[in-house]
Design an enzyme around this catalytic site. Sequence first.
Site, PDB file in Angstrom:
ATOM      1  N   GLU A  78      37.416  29.361   4.915  1.00  0.00           N
ATOM      2  CA  GLU A  78      37.775  27.961   5.167  1.00  0.00           C
ATOM      3  C   GLU A  78      38.898  27.555   4.235  1.00  0.00           C
ATOM      4  O   GLU A  78      38.931  27.967   3.070  1.00  0.00           O
ATOM      5  CB  GLU A  78      36.589  27.001   4.933  1.00  0.00           C
ATOM      6  N   GLU A  93      28.485  28.374   1.655  1.00  0.00           N
ATOM      7  CA  GLU A  93      28.541  27.432   0.535  1.00  0.00           C
ATOM      8  C   GLU A  93      27.191  27.144  -0.100  1.00  0.00           C
ATOM      9  O   GLU A  93      26.795  25.978  -0.262  1.00  0.00           O
ATOM     10  CB  GLU A  93      29.224  26.127   0.968  1.00  0.00           C
TER      11      GLU A  93
HETATM   12  C1  BGP Z   1      32.908  22.634   3.807  1.00  0.00           C
HETATM   13  C2  BGP Z   1      31.920  23.008   4.878  1.00  0.00           C
HETATM   14  C3  BGP Z   1      32.386  22.756   6.288  1.00  0.00           C
HETATM   15  C4  BGP Z   1      33.285  21.559   6.465  1.00  0.00           C
HETATM   16  C5  BGP Z   1      34.296  21.422   5.334  1.00  0.00           C
HETATM   17  C6  BGP Z   1      35.081  20.134   5.369  1.00  0.00           C
HETATM   18  O1  BGP Z   1      32.204  22.274   2.658  1.00  0.00           O
HETATM   19  O2  BGP Z   1      31.562  24.372   4.786  1.00  0.00           O
HETATM   20  O3  BGP Z   1      31.247  22.727   7.100  1.00  0.00           O
HETATM   21  O4  BGP Z   1      32.597  20.419   6.753  1.00  0.00           O
HETATM   22  O5  BGP Z   1      33.698  21.530   4.077  1.00  0.00           O
HETATM   23  O6  BGP Z   1      34.312  19.092   4.868  1.00  0.00           O
HETATM   24  P1  BGP Z   1      34.319  17.624   5.478  1.00  0.00           P
HETATM   25  O7  BGP Z   1      33.942  17.800   6.898  1.00  0.00           O
HETATM   26  O8  BGP Z   1      33.313  16.845   4.716  1.00  0.00           O
HETATM   27  O9  BGP Z   1      35.693  17.111   5.303  1.00  0.00           O
END
Ligand code: BGP
Length: 468
Positions: free
Chosen positions: A365, A165
């Site tokens: 993801e 990201e």
């Molecule tokens: C993405 C990241 C992850 C994870 C996910 C969920 O942006 O790559 O590392 O954290 O988001 O986000 P959050 O944990 O803030 O709900």
Amino acid sequence: MKFAQVKAFPENFLWGASTSAYQVEGGWDADGKGLSIMDKGNHSTKNSDFKVASDHYHRYKEDVALLAEMGLKAYRFSLAWTRILPDGRGAVNQKGIEFYSNLINELLTYNIEPIVTMYHFDLPYALHQEGGWANRATIDAFVDYARVLFTHFGDRVKYWLTINEQNIMILHGAALGLFSEQGKKELYQQNHHMLVAQAKVMELCHTMCSQAKIGPAPNISSVYPAACKPEDYMAAQNWSAIRNWLYLDAAVFGRYNSLVWSYFTEKGYTPAILEGDMEILENAKPDFIAFNYYATATVAGSKNSTVSDRKADQQVAKDEEGVYYTEANPYVSKTEFGWSIDPAGFRNTLRELQDRYRLPLLVTENGLGAYDKLEPGDVVNDEYRIEFLRQHIEQARLAITDGVNLIGYCPWSAIDLVSTHSGVSKRYGFIYVNRDEFDLKDLRRIKKKSFYWYQKLIANHGTDLSGR
Ligand code: BGP
């Protein structure tokens, strides 16, 4: 488009799940590990104990056995740069190499394909102190780090992801806790350095590991115009170029997106590009595009006075005067955390990526953050997560029928871990970890209902999404 015949998932489809090092491992200073900006952070998870996180560092064998029991074909995880190079560059920490080597071997024992992210938000603090990505020297540090990784793990890792990201780090760095107080000009300079570093590392991978594949891993999502007004459509193109295409055009075509370049020029954000930089970008060729997808965005070309400014996080954009204005989308629902739930948008995003880049796509993801409840008898009834994933997998299959070359799906997250924003209580995993924000309890692992559902789905290769 409606099809009478829906295609099956490809034979070697990588049914996986994801984590990242600083969110799952714990062992924050164990065995010579250096500190990263996430350990030092600024970052919202300091509201909970993330030094232990899910204690995966000490329990990886038990965790991998559970992933194998779930039937995973692939596991996407990140390496903590500071476990390997505690100061970001220089001396290699053998204990760090050993940990990841053991983890990779453990996965391979169960025929789980390791998909390795080289850098997931956790820049070494030592490099941050020297200016982080604003400092061109960080490019060389990243390339040297990559060389260490390819040397030690290149014989076993076939799928590498460069930077997780990058677009979110640039656009929403503060929300991630990345010490991003800089102005946009400086951020886009950092971005340029990351692009050069990524390109160099992709080339190095191809030189050092001829069997391996490597690609970028941004967060990509379709952007909708709020109405069918031409100015709204234009605003959607603006935000999509700034949010999505800037990063992938550079990674895949080795050039800056022309619309974004004009925006840079107008705003005074153009980065300094040294002689040879563009050649480096052009020469690097990713083998696939990995991307994270959570939610689509909706924007308008002018400000709607009834929409108040939304609290921005990594999925909710701030307005940018004269460029785009964020709007609510009345056609999709939202998670408890305000992120839109848009499975059809997932298919749209896949189609756009296919059409634009013609590269294999790997979802690294996608998932639902929720306040799961542990019920008596060690039961976690996360029906809502099953429904979220089921709908997205269904759309992935339709996208494959559309002609998208999708090679794998790795939802977030394999196991509960510390959320970037919301501590431990915002859970994503198939496996529950018994702890609270500060009370570490016994950290025991409990299979959620979604665990059994995904297990069945993998076993039937996504032909029956009901999980029966
Ligand atoms: C993405 C990241 C992850 C994870 C996910 C969920 O942006 O790559 O590392 O954290 O988001 O986000 P959050 O944990 O803030 O709900």
